[in-house]
Design a protein around this motif. Structure first.
Motif, PDB file in Angstrom:
ATOM      1  N   GLN A  73       0.819  -1.205   0.000  1.00  0.00           N
ATOM      2  CA  GLN A  73       0.000   0.000   0.000  1.00  0.00           C
ATOM      3  C   GLN A  73       0.858   1.262   0.000  1.00  0.00           C
ATOM      4  O   GLN A  73       1.695   1.464   0.866  1.00  0.00           O
ATOM      5  N   VAL A  74       0.647   2.112  -0.990  1.00  0.00           N
ATOM      6  CA  VAL A  74       1.298   3.419  -1.079  1.00  0.00           C
ATOM      7  C   VAL A  74       0.244   4.429  -1.509  1.00  0.00           C
ATOM      8  O   VAL A  74      -0.660   4.113  -2.278  1.00  0.00           O
ATOM      9  N   LYS A  75       0.382   5.661  -1.029  1.00  0.00           N
ATOM     10  CA  LYS A  75      -0.679   6.646  -1.303  1.00  0.00           C
ATOM     11  C   LYS A  75      -0.483   7.381  -2.624  1.00  0.00           C
ATOM     12  O   LYS A  75      -1.436   7.882  -3.211  1.00  0.00           O
ATOM     13  N   ASP A  76       0.788   7.473  -3.084  1.00  0.00           N
ATOM     14  CA  ASP A  76       1.047   8.193  -4.327  1.00  0.00           C
ATOM     15  C   ASP A  76       2.381   7.740  -4.911  1.00  0.00           C
ATOM     16  O   ASP A  76       3.092   6.901  -4.337  1.00  0.00           O
ATOM     17  N   VAL A  77       2.727   8.293  -6.069  1.00  0.00           N
ATOM     18  CA  VAL A  77       3.958   7.905  -6.765  1.00  0.00           C
ATOM     19  C   VAL A  77       5.184   8.272  -5.937  1.00  0.00           C
ATOM     20  O   VAL A  77       6.185   7.540  -5.919  1.00  0.00           O
TER      21      VAL A  77
END
Length: 338
Positions: free
Chosen positions: A262-266
């Motif tokens: 899980q990552v929120k953005d690049v």
């Protein structure tokens, strides 16, 4: 005794009392282990106990505090007198064996209350930095926090689920490319890459008399990744976040590590990919050396190795062991700096 002779000895404060003279009369061996990360530093003293003094009247109690110092006298030349303060340690597991009667005092740098290393806990944080989480955990363990890094990510949320504080914090640091250790009543968090970039403290060559023994190992499995591809599909917003981090040029034969997390953005995907690549590749080449005692050899420093063929280069020390018995030697485990 010849006061000009080269020698190494230890000084011991036990519960604030200097017991150096009593220790040195019975000392069989002393060992100090300094780890760069993860494992706590530790010491061990083995003492002869023919009259059972240590077994009875002087029996250490679990939780007592020991502060040892290694002193070297006339070491590399006359009047080369230096000291290595090893830190503060808490008696953990006294041992006794016979015959002959030998008493061993083992002590570690981490707290013994059990809450930090052994008790699983659950906790959630919102809108908090890594440093703030570490500070919270350090406070719970009764330890100070030393945070030596410019990397301090902000988390929208972070969950600790049925995991001991030490394991949770160590894993969290590793995810961010940071290292954590417990030493001298402190939790220390730092960026290993910063330490790897520091100037080496020693140079060792294969033919030197100061090199007693050595071994090298090169690992091909699970190392030599050319890149890391981080991919996460956020079902809530219907968006795919993906980033490929590469080390040099890649082709169809390149080994790419796939990571679904899980990552929120690049931007976060980029950070996770880079740190994962460094973690996967950092132990491609490792070594174990034993040298004539050197108080500057500690976990987290670097050395240069020459005349070892393909294994020559700069190495980052992960574990250093200082041993005094019939003499003084230092052994260390290190990885080649990428």
């Amino acid at each position: 005794m010849n006061t000009e002779a080269r020698r190494a000895q230890i000084n011991i404060l036990y519960q604030g009392v200097n017991i150096t003279e009593d220790i040195n009369k019975d000392l069989l061996s002393f060992e100090y282990v300094d780890n760069s990360s993860k494992e706590s530093d530790s010491i061990s003293l083995s003492l002869k106990d023919e009259k059972h003094i240590w077994l009875k009247d002087w029996l250490p109690e679990k939780g007592d505090v020991i502060i040892p110092t290694i002193n070297i006298l006339n070491w590399n030349r006359f009047n080369d007198n230096r000291s290595l303060p090893c830190g503060s340690f808490i008696v953990d597991e006294p041992e006794y064996s016979g015959r002959p009667s030998v008493f061993t005092i083992n002590a570690i740098a981490s707290p013994l209350n059990g809450n930090f290393k052994d008790i699983s806990k659950s906790k959630s944080w919102n809108n908090i930095t890594l440093k703030a989480i570490a500070g919270d955990i350090a406070s719970r363990a009764g330890l100070q926090l030393q945070f030596i890094s410019n990397i301090n990510p902000l988390y929208a949320s972070k969950e600790q689920t049925e995991t001991p504080d030490s394991t949770f914090l160590s894993d969290l640091c590793e995810e961010e490319g940071l290292a954590m250790k417990v030493t001298d009543s402190k939790i220390v968090i730092f960026n290993e890459k910063d330490f790897e970039a520091r100037a080496p403290i020693a140079l060792y060559k294969e033919f030197q008399d100061s090199v007693i023994s050595y071994s090298f190992k090169s690992r091909l499995a699970n190392t030599n990744y050319s890149g890391v591809n981080v991919k996460y599909y956020d079902a809530k917003i219907g968006k795919l976040v993906e980033y490929l981090y590469t080390i040099g040029e890649i082709n169809e034969k390149s080994k790419i590590y796939q990571l679904n997390t899980q990552v929120k953005d690049v931007s976060e995907a980029m950070r996770v990919a880079k740190q994962t690549a460094l973690r996967l590749n950092k132990k491609e080449t490792t070594t174990s050396l034993t040298v004539v005692g050197n108080i500057e050899i500690l976990g987290g420093v670097t050395v240069i190795l020459e005349e070892f063929g393909a294994f020559s280069g700069k190495y980052y020390i992960e574990k250093a062991t200082h041993t005094i018995d019939n003499g003084y030697v230092t052994s260390f485990e290190a990885r080649k700096v990428i």
